[in-house]
Design a protein around this motif. Sequence first.
Motif, PDB file in Angstrom:
ATOM      1  N   ALA A  24       0.817  -1.210   0.181  1.00 54.58           N
ATOM      2  CA  ALA A  24      -0.020  -0.052   0.165  1.00 54.58           C
ATOM      3  C   ALA A  24       0.857   1.439  -0.103  1.00 54.58           C
ATOM      4  CB  ALA A  24      -1.006   0.098   1.285  1.00 54.58           C
ATOM      5  N   GLY A  25       2.182   1.285   0.632  1.00 46.17           N
ATOM      6  CA  GLY A  25       3.108   2.350   0.608  1.00 46.17           C
ATOM      7  C   GLY A  25       3.880   2.664  -0.742  1.00 46.17           C
ATOM      8  N   ILE A  26       3.741   1.694  -1.666  1.00 41.98           N
ATOM      9  CA  ILE A  26       4.421   1.855  -2.956  1.00 41.98           C
ATOM     10  C   ILE A  26       3.514   2.582  -3.921  1.00 41.98           C
ATOM     11  CG2 ILE A  26       5.434   0.478  -4.832  1.00 41.98           C
ATOM     12  CD1 ILE A  26       6.060  -1.701  -2.984  1.00 41.98           C
ATOM     13  N   THR A  27       4.006   3.642  -4.691  1.00 38.15           N
ATOM     14  CA  THR A  27       3.232   4.081  -5.498  1.00 38.15           C
ATOM     15  C   THR A  27       3.297   3.323  -6.888  1.00 38.15           C
ATOM     16  OG1 THR A  27       4.952   5.753  -6.105  1.00 38.15           O
ATOM     17  CG2 THR A  27       3.555   6.392  -4.586  1.00 38.15           C
ATOM     18  N   ASP A  28       2.694   4.015  -7.797  1.00 41.17           N
ATOM     19  CA  ASP A  28       2.418   3.285  -8.961  1.00 41.17           C
ATOM     20  C   ASP A  28       3.991   3.379  -9.869  1.00 41.17           C
ATOM     21  OD1 ASP A  28       2.876   6.024  -9.930  1.00 41.17           O
ATOM     22  OD2 ASP A  28       1.141   5.886 -11.238  1.00 41.17           O
ATOM     23  N   GLY A  29       4.925   3.838  -9.383  1.00 37.04           N
ATOM     24  CA  GLY A  29       6.310   3.662  -9.984  1.00 37.04           C
ATOM     25  C   GLY A  29       6.594   4.961 -10.753  1.00 37.04           C
ATOM     26  N   LEU A  30       5.552   5.864 -11.010  1.00 37.90           N
ATOM     27  CA  LEU A  30       6.083   6.745 -11.856  1.00 37.90           C
ATOM     28  C   LEU A  30       6.720   7.790 -11.215  1.00 37.90           C
ATOM     29  CD1 LEU A  30       2.594   7.139 -13.800  1.00 37.90           C
ATOM     30  CD2 LEU A  30       4.799   6.145 -14.524  1.00 37.90           C
ATOM     31  N   LEU A  31       7.881   8.653 -11.933  1.00 41.50           N
ATOM     32  CA  LEU A  31       8.603   9.722 -11.186  1.00 41.50           C
ATOM     33  C   LEU A  31       8.014  11.036 -11.619  1.00 41.50           C
ATOM     34  CD1 LEU A  31      12.020   8.162 -12.139  1.00 41.50           C
ATOM     35  CD2 LEU A  31      11.011   8.135  -9.832  1.00 41.50           C
ATOM     36  N   PRO A  32       8.510  11.954 -10.644  1.00 42.03           N
ATOM     37  CA  PRO A  32       7.673  13.298 -11.377  1.00 42.03           C
ATOM     38  C   PRO A  32       8.646  13.847 -12.265  1.00 42.03           C
ATOM     39  CG  PRO A  32       8.177  13.243  -8.764  1.00 42.03           C
ATOM     40  CD  PRO A  32       8.591  11.775  -9.322  1.00 42.03           C
ATOM     41  N   ASN A  33       8.067  14.306 -13.462  1.00 40.34           N
ATOM     42  CA  ASN A  33       8.759  14.735 -14.503  1.00 40.34           C
ATOM     43  C   ASN A  33       9.521  13.572 -15.224  1.00 40.34           C
ATOM     44  OD1 ASN A  33       9.517  16.516 -16.729  1.00 40.34           O
ATOM     45  ND2 ASN A  33      11.219  17.599 -15.301  1.00 40.34           N
ATOM     46  N   GLY A  34       9.070  12.409 -15.088  1.00 42.95           N
ATOM     47  CA  GLY A  34       9.945  11.227 -15.554  1.00 42.95           C
ATOM     48  C   GLY A  34      10.082  11.114 -17.172  1.00 42.95           C
ATOM     49  N   ASN A  35       9.387  11.673 -17.774  1.00 39.75           N
ATOM     50  CA  ASN A  35       9.615  11.853 -19.470  1.00 39.75           C
ATOM     51  C   ASN A  35      10.154  13.013 -19.749  1.00 39.75           C
ATOM     52  OD1 ASN A  35       8.543   9.205 -19.829  1.00 39.75           O
ATOM     53  ND2 ASN A  35       6.545   9.919 -19.967  1.00 39.75           N
ATOM     54  N   PHE A  36      10.636  13.815 -18.772  1.00 40.66           N
ATOM     55  CA  PHE A  36      11.348  15.233 -18.872  1.00 40.66           C
ATOM     56  C   PHE A  36      10.476  16.076 -19.897  1.00 40.66           C
ATOM     57  CE2 PHE A  36      14.668  12.317 -18.218  1.00 40.66           C
ATOM     58  CZ  PHE A  36      15.257  12.720 -17.048  1.00 40.66           C
ATOM     59  N   GLU A  37       9.066  16.232 -19.729  1.00 40.88           N
ATOM     60  CA  GLU A  37       8.193  17.104 -20.203  1.00 40.88           C
ATOM     61  C   GLU A  37       8.737  18.509 -19.862  1.00 40.88           C
ATOM     62  OE1 GLU A  37       6.930  14.865 -17.828  1.00 40.88           O
ATOM     63  OE2 GLU A  37       5.930  13.658 -18.789  1.00 40.88           O
ATOM     64  N   GLN A  38       9.161  18.839 -18.647  1.00 40.39           N
ATOM     65  CA  GLN A  38       9.645  20.088 -18.406  1.00 40.39           C
ATOM     66  C   GLN A  38      11.183  20.097 -18.572  1.00 40.39           C
ATOM     67  OE1 GLN A  38       8.114  20.306 -14.479  1.00 40.39           O
ATOM     68  NE2 GLN A  38       6.312  21.510 -15.266  1.00 40.39           N
ATOM     69  N   GLY A  39      11.890  20.654 -19.451  1.00 40.85           N
ATOM     70  CA  GLY A  39      13.299  20.699 -19.549  1.00 40.85           C
ATOM     71  C   GLY A  39      13.836  21.934 -18.846  1.00 40.85           C
ATOM     72  N   PRO A  40      15.170  22.057 -18.825  1.00 36.71           N
ATOM     73  CA  PRO A  40      15.941  23.144 -18.084  1.00 36.71           C
ATOM     74  C   PRO A  40      15.696  24.511 -18.807  1.00 36.71           C
ATOM     75  CG  PRO A  40      17.497  21.691 -19.158  1.00 36.71           C
ATOM     76  CD  PRO A  40      16.019  20.907 -19.314  1.00 36.71           C
ATOM     77  N   ASP A  41      15.820  25.477 -18.095  1.00 38.54           N
ATOM     78  CA  ASP A  41      15.782  26.769 -18.832  1.00 38.54           C
ATOM     79  C   ASP A  41      17.072  26.886 -19.903  1.00 38.54           C
ATOM     80  OD1 ASP A  41      13.459  27.404 -17.779  1.00 38.54           O
ATOM     81  OD2 ASP A  41      14.556  28.537 -15.927  1.00 38.54           O
ATOM     82  N   ALA A  42      16.946  27.608 -20.758  1.00 40.79           N
ATOM     83  CA  ALA A  42      17.927  27.677 -21.687  1.00 40.79           C
ATOM     84  C   ALA A  42      19.362  28.564 -20.960  1.00 40.79           C
ATOM     85  CB  ALA A  42      17.867  28.843 -22.945  1.00 40.79           C
ATOM     86  N   SER A  43      19.128  29.189 -19.705  1.00 43.23           N
ATOM     87  CA  SER A  43      20.102  29.847 -19.210  1.00 43.23           C
ATOM     88  C   SER A  43      20.926  28.875 -18.283  1.00 43.23           C
ATOM     89  CB  SER A  43      19.672  31.149 -18.230  1.00 43.23           C
ATOM     90  OG  SER A  43      18.586  30.193 -17.258  1.00 43.23           O
ATOM     91  N   GLN A  44      20.250  27.484 -18.304  1.00 41.76           N
ATOM     92  CA  GLN A  44      21.005  26.625 -17.377  1.00 41.76           C
ATOM     93  C   GLN A  44      21.683  25.586 -18.498  1.00 41.76           C
ATOM     94  OE1 GLN A  44      17.581  25.680 -14.761  1.00 41.76           O
ATOM     95  NE2 GLN A  44      18.821  26.914 -13.185  1.00 41.76           N
ATOM     96  N   LEU A  45      21.758  25.862 -19.562  1.00 42.37           N
ATOM     97  CA  LEU A  45      22.365  24.793 -20.590  1.00 42.37           C
ATOM     98  C   LEU A  45      23.573  25.646 -21.105  1.00 42.37           C
ATOM     99  CD1 LEU A  45      19.260  23.780 -22.437  1.00 42.37           C
ATOM    100  CD2 LEU A  45      20.703  22.221 -20.901  1.00 42.37           C
ATOM    101  N   ASN A  46      24.624  24.774 -21.375  1.00 40.41           N
ATOM    102  CA  ASN A  46      25.774  25.260 -22.097  1.00 40.41           C
ATOM    103  C   ASN A  46      26.014  24.260 -23.239  1.00 40.41           C
ATOM    104  OD1 ASN A  46      28.374  25.932 -23.174  1.00 40.41           O
ATOM    105  ND2 ASN A  46      29.285  25.393 -21.273  1.00 40.41           N
ATOM    106  N   GLY A  47      25.304  24.603 -24.413  1.00 38.86           N
ATOM    107  CA  GLY A  47      25.154  23.545 -25.560  1.00 38.86           C
ATOM    108  C   GLY A  47      24.012  22.741 -25.031  1.00 38.86           C
ATOM    109  N   THR A  48      24.646  21.427 -24.826  1.00 39.26           N
ATOM    110  CA  THR A  48      23.635  20.346 -24.457  1.00 39.26           C
ATOM    111  C   THR A  48      23.778  19.892 -22.870  1.00 39.26           C
ATOM    112  OG1 THR A  48      24.979  18.636 -25.360  1.00 39.26           O
ATOM    113  CG2 THR A  48      23.135  19.226 -26.671  1.00 39.26           C
ATOM    114  N   ARG A  49      24.924  20.466 -22.404  1.00 35.39           N
ATOM    115  CA  ARG A  49      25.318  20.085 -21.139  1.00 35.39           C
ATOM    116  C   ARG A  49      24.493  21.019 -20.306  1.00 35.39           C
ATOM    117  NH1 ARG A  49      31.253  20.092 -18.474  1.00 35.39           N
ATOM    118  NH2 ARG A  49      30.621  19.430 -16.387  1.00 35.39           N
TER     119      ARG A  49
END
Length: 74
Positions: A24-49
């Motif tokens: 009962a304590g185990i959730t469905d196994g899905l992670l928050p933002n698991g499919n990376f629907e929300q990516g990092p802001d452009a200011s937090q990227l150096n190319g793809t890093r």
Amino acid sequence: MAESTSTRCLLLVVLVGAAAGVAAGITDGLLPNGNFEQGPDASQLNGTRVTGQHAIPSWEISGLVEYIQSGQNQ
């Protein structure tokens, strides 16, 4: 013999109850933002890093992390 059987039944009921409590304590196994629907802001990227430890929403990263968008070459 009857006492041994009743003890085993009681033990089985306790184990099943404990397993149900754990399940009962185990959730469905899905992670928050698991499919990376929300990516990092452009200011937090150096190319793809990814440069910030908390740049990807709901994640904490360490080490080298690259964020490759759909259709983007690595």
